[in-house]
Write a protein that holds these residues in place. Structure first.
Motif, PDB file in Angstrom:
ATOM      1  N   GLN A 121      -4.673   2.105 -71.631  1.00  0.00           N
ATOM      2  CA  GLN A 121      -4.146   3.396 -71.247  1.00  0.00           C
ATOM      3  C   GLN A 121      -3.085   3.835 -72.257  1.00  0.00           C
ATOM      4  O   GLN A 121      -2.219   3.064 -72.633  1.00  0.00           O
ATOM      5  CB  GLN A 121      -3.535   3.317 -69.853  1.00  0.00           C
ATOM      6  CG  GLN A 121      -3.072   4.648 -69.336  1.00  0.00           C
ATOM      7  CD  GLN A 121      -2.480   4.541 -67.936  1.00  0.00           C
ATOM      8  OE1 GLN A 121      -1.854   3.551 -67.601  1.00  0.00           O
ATOM      9  NE2 GLN A 121      -2.671   5.580 -67.142  1.00  0.00           N
ATOM     10  N   LYS A 122      -3.180   5.098 -72.690  1.00  0.00           N
ATOM     11  CA  LYS A 122      -2.265   5.608 -73.711  1.00  0.00           C
ATOM     12  C   LYS A 122      -1.628   6.897 -73.209  1.00  0.00           C
ATOM     13  O   LYS A 122      -2.311   7.739 -72.632  1.00  0.00           O
ATOM     14  CB  LYS A 122      -3.024   5.866 -75.013  1.00  0.00           C
ATOM     15  CG  LYS A 122      -3.694   4.607 -75.550  1.00  0.00           C
ATOM     16  CD  LYS A 122      -4.799   4.928 -76.512  1.00  0.00           C
ATOM     17  CE  LYS A 122      -6.022   5.365 -75.756  1.00  0.00           C
ATOM     18  NZ  LYS A 122      -7.269   5.277 -76.484  1.00  0.00           N
ATOM     19  N   HIS A 123      -0.330   7.032 -73.430  1.00  0.00           N
ATOM     20  CA  HIS A 123       0.395   8.240 -73.047  1.00  0.00           C
ATOM     21  C   HIS A 123       1.032   8.849 -74.281  1.00  0.00           C
ATOM     22  O   HIS A 123       1.675   8.159 -75.068  1.00  0.00           O
ATOM     23  CB  HIS A 123       1.506   7.912 -72.030  1.00  0.00           C
ATOM     24  CG  HIS A 123       0.986   7.629 -70.676  1.00  0.00           C
ATOM     25  ND1 HIS A 123       1.064   8.530 -69.644  1.00  0.00           N
ATOM     26  CD2 HIS A 123       0.372   6.537 -70.167  1.00  0.00           C
ATOM     27  CE1 HIS A 123       0.528   8.009 -68.563  1.00  0.00           C
ATOM     28  NE2 HIS A 123       0.098   6.801 -68.861  1.00  0.00           N
ATOM     29  N   LEU A 124       0.850  10.147 -74.427  1.00  0.00           N
ATOM     30  CA  LEU A 124       1.533  10.914 -75.454  1.00  0.00           C
ATOM     31  C   LEU A 124       2.599  11.714 -74.716  1.00  0.00           C
ATOM     32  O   LEU A 124       2.273  12.597 -73.924  1.00  0.00           O
ATOM     33  CB  LEU A 124       0.544  11.833 -76.170  1.00  0.00           C
ATOM     34  CG  LEU A 124       1.066  12.685 -77.311  1.00  0.00           C
ATOM     35  CD1 LEU A 124       1.625  11.802 -78.426  1.00  0.00           C
ATOM     36  CD2 LEU A 124      -0.048  13.550 -77.865  1.00  0.00           C
ATOM     37  N   VAL A 125       3.861  11.360 -74.921  1.00  0.00           N
ATOM     38  CA  VAL A 125       4.959  11.967 -74.169  1.00  0.00           C
ATOM     39  C   VAL A 125       5.673  12.972 -75.060  1.00  0.00           C
ATOM     40  O   VAL A 125       6.204  12.611 -76.112  1.00  0.00           O
ATOM     41  CB  VAL A 125       5.958  10.888 -73.672  1.00  0.00           C
ATOM     42  CG1 VAL A 125       7.059  11.530 -72.850  1.00  0.00           C
ATOM     43  CG2 VAL A 125       5.239   9.818 -72.865  1.00  0.00           C
ATOM     44  N   TRP A 126       5.670  14.243 -74.637  1.00  0.00           N
ATOM     45  CA  TRP A 126       6.360  15.310 -75.349  1.00  0.00           C
ATOM     46  C   TRP A 126       7.732  15.470 -74.707  1.00  0.00           C
ATOM     47  O   TRP A 126       7.833  15.797 -73.537  1.00  0.00           O
ATOM     48  CB  TRP A 126       5.575  16.615 -75.262  1.00  0.00           C
ATOM     49  CG  TRP A 126       6.283  17.744 -75.916  1.00  0.00           C
ATOM     50  CD1 TRP A 126       7.003  18.725 -75.307  1.00  0.00           C
ATOM     51  CD2 TRP A 126       6.383  17.996 -77.309  1.00  0.00           C
ATOM     52  NE1 TRP A 126       7.540  19.571 -76.241  1.00  0.00           N
ATOM     53  CE2 TRP A 126       7.172  19.147 -77.479  1.00  0.00           C
ATOM     54  CE3 TRP A 126       5.876  17.349 -78.436  1.00  0.00           C
ATOM     55  CZ2 TRP A 126       7.457  19.667 -78.735  1.00  0.00           C
ATOM     56  CZ3 TRP A 126       6.168  17.876 -79.675  1.00  0.00           C
ATOM     57  CH2 TRP A 126       6.942  19.019 -79.810  1.00  0.00           C
ATOM     58  N   ILE A 127       8.777  15.219 -75.473  1.00  0.00           N
ATOM     59  CA  ILE A 127      10.146  15.385 -74.977  1.00  0.00           C
ATOM     60  C   ILE A 127      10.778  16.493 -75.797  1.00  0.00           C
ATOM     61  O   ILE A 127      10.867  16.402 -77.016  1.00  0.00           O
ATOM     62  CB  ILE A 127      10.963  14.082 -75.121  1.00  0.00           C
ATOM     63  CG1 ILE A 127      10.297  12.969 -74.317  1.00  0.00           C
ATOM     64  CG2 ILE A 127      12.391  14.298 -74.665  1.00  0.00           C
ATOM     65  CD1 ILE A 127      10.950  11.617 -74.475  1.00  0.00           C
ATOM     66  N   GLY A 128      11.183  17.566 -75.138  1.00  0.00           N
ATOM     67  CA  GLY A 128      11.787  18.675 -75.859  1.00  0.00           C
ATOM     68  C   GLY A 128      11.526  19.986 -75.171  1.00  0.00           C
ATOM     69  O   GLY A 128      11.540  20.074 -73.956  1.00  0.00           O
TER      70      GLY A 128
END
Length: 177
Positions: free
Chosen positions: A48-55
């Motif tokens: 399982q892979k997560h691409l986390v956008w913070i901003g």
């Protein structure tokens, strides 16, 4: 298929010609390029892979994001096994900094996270949001089914999952190729 279309260098240079930004600025500052690069980087990793956008905003190059662009990006992420999560550290009130986050950005981020089974917040602090993402990634069910059409025609197959137990929330990828 359209979701898998790779932009060429001519496409990118054409966008640069129609903008007021230099190519180097486009590659560094535009979130759309970062999303595609992140998805492709994670594509061949197992699990399982997560691409986390913070901003803040998620604006596409040189024009507002559209629902179709969101669907195309989500389909590409789903195909790569990537969940998109978004933590808007600027909050969700576009009146504070209208140049930084818009209602379209908020809607787009919520849409992308929903289509990929991810998490969106603009009201939680980053540490709380990352804790929630971590917590949600620790438990899952694996469902299997046989599609009504078994043809391998390259079309996007939409999936809908529902539960009838009160108080449960279901987060899932809304399709696959």
């Amino acid at each position: 298929p359209e979701w898998n279309r790779q932009e060429t260098s001519d496409d990118v240079l054409g966008w640069a010609d129609h903008s007021r930004q230099r190519l180097a600025e486009m590659m560094v500052y535009l979130p759309s390029f970062k999303f595609y690069a992140g998805i492709e980087y994670l594509r061949f990793l197992e699990g399982q892979k997560h691409l986390v956008w913070i901003g803040g905003g998620l604006g596409a190059p040189f024009h507002p994001r559209s629902v179709e662009e969101d669907k195309r990006l989500a389909a590409r992420a789903n195909d790569a096994g990537v969940v998109i999560d978004a933590v808007f550290t600027t909050g969700v009130n576009p009146g504070i900094r209208p140049d930084f986050v818009t209602w379209a950005d908020i809607s787009s981020a919520q849409h992308l996270t929903q289509l990929t089974g991810g998490y969106f917040t603009g009201v939680a602090y980053a540490d709380q949001a990352l804790g929630r993402i971590d917590e949600r990634s620790r438990f899952s069910y694996l469902l299997g089914y046989v599609p009504s059409s078994t043809a391998f025609d390259g079309t996007y197959r939409q999936v809908r999952i529902s539960v009838n137990r009160p108080g449960l929330a279901v987060h899932f990828k809304h399709g696959y190729y």
